[in-house]
Design a protein around this motif. Structure first.
Motif, PDB file in Angstrom:
ATOM      1  N   ASP B   9      -7.394  62.782 -23.129  1.00 41.00           N
ATOM      2  CA  ASP B   9      -6.060  63.180 -23.579  1.00 41.00           C
ATOM      3  C   ASP B   9      -5.312  63.890 -22.452  1.00 41.00           C
ATOM      4  O   ASP B   9      -5.772  64.923 -21.936  1.00 41.00           O
ATOM      5  N   SER B  11      -2.555  65.622 -22.354  1.00 41.47           N
ATOM      6  CA  SER B  11      -2.046  66.976 -22.551  1.00 41.47           C
ATOM      7  C   SER B  11      -3.173  68.015 -22.449  1.00 41.47           C
ATOM      8  O   SER B  11      -2.968  69.122 -21.947  1.00 41.47           O
ATOM      9  N   ILE B  12      -4.372  67.630 -22.866  1.00 42.58           N
ATOM     10  CA  ILE B  12      -5.518  68.547 -22.751  1.00 42.58           C
ATOM     11  C   ILE B  12      -5.931  68.688 -21.291  1.00 42.58           C
ATOM     12  O   ILE B  12      -6.208  69.793 -20.807  1.00 42.58           O
ATOM     13  N   TYR B  14      -4.037  68.362 -18.754  1.00 40.64           N
ATOM     14  CA  TYR B  14      -3.012  69.198 -18.111  1.00 40.64           C
ATOM     15  C   TYR B  14      -3.266  70.663 -18.442  1.00 40.64           C
ATOM     16  O   TYR B  14      -3.287  71.520 -17.566  1.00 40.64           O
TER      17      TYR B  14
END
Lengths: 446, 211
Positions: B9, B11-12, B14
């Motif tokens: 993922d 966003s994770i 990041y």
């Protein structure tokens, strides 16, 4: 247990059937159906074979009718008591005791001998075989039909003169008729006539029993398949929802990580406060997700909060009114999976709304009360109520009085089980229904 | 310090990179288990963070493969799954500890620091019986280093504690501590003391048996 048996009207009804069979002879004896007149005319030698055949037929019919009541009464009584006490052997033992007892009473009461001889034993055996063979899958009405055919068939054995020496047909009228048949040379005709009718009816009864029990079996398999399909559907839609809910945690993780990083990076106290608030919101969402995902996830929660949550979940968008009746301190805490308990209560409330739909002064009440150290949550309505027969079935998946598949109460039962709570239906036809979820002592804290 | 983040993922990825950079560490990222193994083989890492649900190669398999490459590197698993059985499978595959999602930046940082420190301690200590250590590790998913960490705490404090408290005190995740306590219970090193509380069900506490 015994006391509840004594109170059951169905049991008294069956005992009534047996007694009716015993005393029926007073109203429906040989005199009343004209058998005595036929016997007299036969004795005077006026009539021949025709009258004899007619008299034998009348006698067998009369015996069948008389026997049917106490046989079927004893069989059904045995069935019911065996089922209620959950002791299957009673189904055999009770008819075995009751039927001979009937004969003793009849013989003591009436002057004419109504013999319980070899034929009666044979009949008893046949009936018991029928019982064992169909494993009480058949409805009482079908049992009665099969039983009456069997009795009618076997009764004919009493009228075969050559079987007399084996104990068949020892009743006074039977003996007399057979003697007359021998005198007028009708012995063979009577034997053939009786044997044929016996075979026809016995075979017919066996065929019917096999047919009906097979049909019943088929119906049962169909029902089970239906339930299995419903359950599969439920678990599948449940799984879909779980995956979806599960995936919600991933974006939540990114939000929480970055949110907490912001509060590490900035010095502004207001921003730190916002981050704190965001974080606690994230945690409550996360807890909710956990509660949805795991049945056994439970938190201590004030009853007040649960009730508010239920009201919020149910009432948005409807103008219907739910009243809450606190019969205890709303500050009491209970250990529950709030999300699932709420869904269970909302399910009960929805059912209650359906029950009062169309009733003018329909009322739905969410009751909260403590009983000893248990906490009871109840949803009550003043609808038409549920009959005691239906009460047994309603928890089963697939039972519904509406058009949709009945999954609601099955879910409620599942939630109650997950909380170690018991369920109780308190319903009166015409007065309404209350369904209680009773949380055990260990889940309640004052 | 070098951290390897394996997560599908973005966003994770990041978020974790940002946290590690904030703590002053270097970060490498990989989108799945296969990529992660390649990066680890090429560059190595001091601590590896692995997600559970991933395409291509899931977290459990990735941990197993990583362990084949390196027996000592701390592997922290990020998971939303709270079931002990999943934790057990991870620990058997060789994971060091867990972080349950969602996780806060300060917690993440302290957890990574703890494991880096523990790893360093074993590295500097003279390797006494490497073969025996490996046996326990391979057969039961128990690492001697983590076991020492948990048993040291109980041994030096001699009081009964709940798994929850131990987990907070030693800085390891609940499922990890639970599994190691169960191991110590089997070995006869700790005993269960049942505590009847004012509310709720009785709780199990664990205490080091005085030798």
């Amino acid at each position: 247990m015994i006391a509840s048996l004594m109170k059951s009207w169905t049991i008294w009804m069956k005992i009534g059937v047996i007694l009716f069979g015993v005393f029926l002879l007073s109203w429906l004896g040989p005199d009343e159906i004209g058998l005595t007149d036929l016997l007299i005319s036969l004795g005077e030698g006026e009539e021949t074979g025709n009258t004899l055949m007619l008299a034998v037929f009348l006698l067998v019919s009369l015996n069948t009718v008389l026997a049917l009541f106490h046989y079927i009464g004893a069989l059904l009584l045995g069935d019911e008591i065996g089922d209620r006490l959950n002791r299957p052997w009673l189904k055999i033992i009770i008819p075995l005791i009751v039927i001979p007892l009937d004969y003793i009473v009849i013989n003591a009461y009436y002057s004419l001998t109504y013999s319980f001889s070899a034929y009666a034993l044979l009949l008893l055996l046949a009936v018991l075989l029928l019982q064992a063979f169909e494993k009480d899958r058949l409805k009482p009405i079908i049992k009665t039909i099969i039983c009456s055919q069997l009795i009618f068939g076997i009764e004919w054995l009493n009228e075969i003169p050559s079987l007399s020496k084996y104990g068949f047909g020892q009743g006074s009228i039977s003996k007399e008729l057979k003697d007359i048949a021998v005198q007028i040379g009708f012995e063979q005709s009577l034997t053939l006539y009786s044997l044929t009718l016996c075979l026809i009816f016995v075979i017919n009864a066996v065929i019917l029993a096999v047919y009906f029990s097979l049909a019943e079996q088929k119906w049962r398999i169909k029902q089970e398949l239906h339930y299995a399909q419903l359950e599969a559907m439920q678990s599948r839609s449940g799984r879909e929802a779980l995956y979806l809910v599960h995936d919600l945690k991933t974006p939540l993780t990114a939000i929480e990580g970055l949110n907490s990083l912001i509060s590490l990076k900035v010095d502004d106290s207001k921003i730190k406060e916002y981050c704190q608030k965001i974080s606690s919101s994230i945690h409550s969402v996360s807890d909710m997700i956990s509660e949805i995902l795991y049945d056994d996830k439970k938190h201590w929660c004030r009853i007040k909060d649960l009730v508010e949550y239920v009201e919020a979940s149910r009432l948005s968008g409807t103008n219907l009114n739910l009243k809450v009746d606190f019969q205890t301190d709303p500050e009491i805490k209970i250990l529950i999976n709030k999300i699932r308990m709420t869904r269970a209560l909302v399910n009960l409330i929805d059912n209650a709304y359906d029950a009062v739909n169309g009733i003018e002064d329909g009322k739905i009440l969410l009751k909260v009360k403590t009983y000893e150290n248990e906490l009871w949550l109840g949803v009550s309505d003043n609808g038409k109520g549920i009959s005691s027969k239906e009460q047994k079935k309603i928890w089963k998946a697939g039972f519904s009085t509406k058009s949709h598949p009945g999954m609601g109460l099955a879910f409620v039962r599942q939630v109650a089980k997950g909380h170690g709570a018991s369920l109780e239906i308190d319903s009166k036809l015409g007065h309404g229904t209350t369904i209680w979820i009773k949380l055990a002592e260990r889940s309640v804290s004052r | 310090m070098n951290i390897l983040v394996i997560d599908d993922d973005a966003s994770i990825q990041y978020m974790l990179s940002e946290i590690c950079e904030f703590a002053g560490w270097n970060v490498d990222t990989a989108n799945n288990g296969k990529e992660g193994l390649n990066v680890f083989a090429e560059k190595g890492a001091d601590v590896v963070l692995v997600d559970y649900h991933m395409p291509e190669m899931d977290g459990i398999k990735t941990v197993g493969e990583l362990r084949k490459l390196n027996a000592d590197v701390p592997i922290l698993v990020l998971t939303v799954d709270e079931r002990q059985e999943i934790a057990d499978r991870f620990l058997e595959a060789g994971a060091t500890d867990f972080a349950l999602k969602p996780v806060k930046a300060p917690d993440m940082i302290s957890r990574i620091k703890l494991h880096a420190r523990l790893a360093k301690l074993t590295q500097s200590a003279p390797q006494q019986k490497p073969s025996e250590e490996k046996d326990v590790f391979v057969t039961k998913g128990i690492s001697k280093r983590t076991l020492c960490h948990v048993s040291d705490f109980l041994h030096s404090n001699r009081e009964p504690f709940s798994v929850d408290t131990i987990s907070k005190e030693v800085g390891l995740a609940y499922p990890t501590v639970y599994r190691y306590i169960m191991h110590l219970l089997d070995e006869g090193k700790v005993e269960i003391i049942v505590s009847y509380q004012k509310i709720g069900r009785p709780k199990n506490l664990y205490q080091w048996i005085v030798d």
